[in-house]
Write an enzyme that holds these catalytic residues in place. Sequence first.
Site, PDB file in Angstrom:
ATOM      1  CD  GLU A 102      43.204  19.438 -19.009  1.00 28.20           C
ATOM      2  OE1 GLU A 102      42.886  19.782 -20.167  1.00 28.20           O
ATOM      3  OE2 GLU A 102      42.431  18.844 -18.240  1.00 28.20           O
TER       4      GLU A 102
ATOM      5  CG  HIS B  36      40.339   8.511 -17.912  1.00 31.47           C
ATOM      6  ND1 HIS B  36      39.950   8.697 -19.209  1.00 31.47           N
ATOM      7  CD2 HIS B  36      39.835   9.562 -17.217  1.00 31.47           C
ATOM      8  CE1 HIS B  36      39.216   9.804 -19.291  1.00 31.47           C
ATOM      9  NE2 HIS B  36      39.142  10.340 -18.101  1.00 31.47           N
TER      10      HIS B  36
END
Lengths: 336, 459
Positions: free
Chosen positions: B193, B262
Amino acid sequence: MAAKKPTKKTNASAEELKAYYKDMLLIRRFEEKAGQLYGMGLIGGFCHLYIGQEAVVVGLEATAKEGDSRITTYRDHGHMLACGMNPDGVMAELTGREGGYSRGKGGSMHMFSKEKRFYGGHGIVGANVPLGAGVAFADKYKGNDNVTFTYFGDGAANQGQVYETFNMAALWKLPVIFVIENNQYAMGTSQQRSTSSAEIWERGKAFGIPGEAVDGMDVLAVKDAGERAVKHARSGEGPYILEIKTYRYRGHSMSDPAKYRTREEVQKMRDERDPIEQVRNILLENKYATEDDLKAIDKEIKQVVNDSAEFAKNSPEPAPEELWTDIYATEVPQEA
Amino acid sequence: MATEILMPALSPTMEEGTLAKWLVKEGDTVSSGDIMCEIETDKATMEFEAVDEGVIGKILIEEGTEGVKVNTAIAVLLEEGEDASAAENVSSQAPAEAPSDAPAAARESKPAEAKAPPAPETDMTPDWPEGTKLKKQTVREALRDAMAEEMRRDENVFLMGEEVAEYQGAYKISQGLLDEFGAKRIIDTPITEHGFAGIGVGAAFGGLRPIVEFMTWNFAMQAIDHILNSAAKTLYMSGGQMGAPMVFRGPNGAAARVGAQHSQDYAAWYMQIPGLKVVMPYSASDAKGLMKTAIRDPNPVVFLENEIMYGKSFDVPDVEDYTVPFGKARIWREGSDVTIVSFGIGMTYALEAAEKLAAEGIEAEVIDLRTLRPMDTASIIKSVMKTNRCVTVEEGWPQGSVGNYISSVIMQEAFDYLDAPVINCTGKDVPMPYAANLEKLALLTTDEVIAAVKKVTYK
């Protein structure tokens, strides 16, 4: 104090050598002046000088063509001068004035020129590496043959995102030249104390990226290596790494007392390897220039630098309204 | 001409220092780079180098002197050939006053008085005219259609991210796009990322219009430096020369049973950053219209989607080019008793609460902000002036929440209209637990919104 090393054979013409001499001298004198203005309180914050590393950008800019891009870290004054940005605009940005490249809103570490395809000037160590690969990505996407020179230091070479970028640049064959300006010290930490490998460019091998180490005090060696790198990247072969072994004479920033190395180490480098003295000797020994010719160049450079300092002192501070401009664009920036 | 050598500032904060030691004496020749003296600052002892060549004509400050102010003349430098008497008669090149004051005098600078532009008026025009043909579409389909339409419109738009191409999207948002646009424009990235976000920003600098997909916004934490420092700030730092016209997008907030790492709502985080635009749609029509606007916007846009919302269906205008402007809230339900302000999945609770409250005779006005930056605070204020009460609803944590900001705006702009304190309904102040019962307790509920409304309406 002239460098006493015997001069190498060179294919460079007198005109080329004189241009390198002039370009390197401009950076040196500009940086000395910036240091002086910092001392006078006219330049604030952090100010990282490029003195000693001049051959790196001057050698590589000699291999660039119109359309190529460059991006670097916060030690960026030399890169801007070498790619043809106006010394007045650079110095006025250092003093935080309206006449600066970013109208005083960027400062020493954050300066840009769309016109010269200079994409900054970045203050976060390592962050400019994927950004440079991204500029190269855009060129490849558009199908042109431009390359991007992405400069970073031996310190940045330990950031994870550099290797994330190596991976993608190799995978996608991006036309980017990774230039590691190894000046041996990441702020105050020597390479021996921070970096597991002695040859940083060899890390590229893990990604299939070719590269080489280069004598960064010798502008001609830098240019030769730069030509190999540019040829590789421009022909669609993907990235290339140049680890350019250089040396900064000054501290990391203006407020660095540089106690992590001896004065003798710095002096030895200045006396024996200085990039500007090396070219000066070649010019004189080959009778490409006389002492008087060089004095004239020195005088001309001094004038340019003094003019930039005057401009930077006299340019007004940005208007208070500037606080609120350039936060959002109202239209898509036009491509340079 | 003789010049004065001044006491230098050797750090960003130094105002004075000690001249510890002279390494040159009167009559010495110095050249650029020679150490002249040592100066002690509050942090370190620094060596002070000569910039110009010359002869030290006179030392004005003796070594050992403490508290020497920056810009005090400490020595006089003579040019080659000048005699020492010139040192007595210095034509000072240095400014007489402290130079750091000079620019302030040159321009009356009062940045504190510089005003931000006033908030825009409310725009209450409906998103589509009456009679527009509508079709049922999921948020997922709406997002895909928006990207496809914009990619057809502008060949510089491309999508990059993990599993966006061959896998057809981890959440199937990019389904079919590889087939239509090919591998040049629908680009699978490695799981990296930080790196691909940076490459995306660089590509935007270079003239492209990237859409960077994060598989979820939780993973964008690895890339947040590029979103803030590289994308959001460059236009400002470059004096308007270049910026990052691009979209960062992906699912945000809690999904179901995926635990603490998450399940985080980043709305309040990104909303804080000048230079970013922040979008968090609830309906499919907004997902579509705002995504198209985001791709065309010349600034970096953070587009916060929601996994649970992807499969929900809504009416979407069946028209050629449907866009929704940024900074315009949507009033889903009019009411006179209380204003409920929400956005994204929070709207599910807000609307459900409003239905149930109506059955009890409490009429809530429900405002969907749709974009958090720019934020349509004018519509909130206008509504609160009518209802005199406000409840905010979001999934994120309570401290430094979007609702906190809205409360402060209401307090400053409509204090006299309030009949009750504003209540911020948020997720609980805990990392998201995995156990089904605990997760349920951590999440916001419709009942909590109803209870808050009753509290502010004293029912």
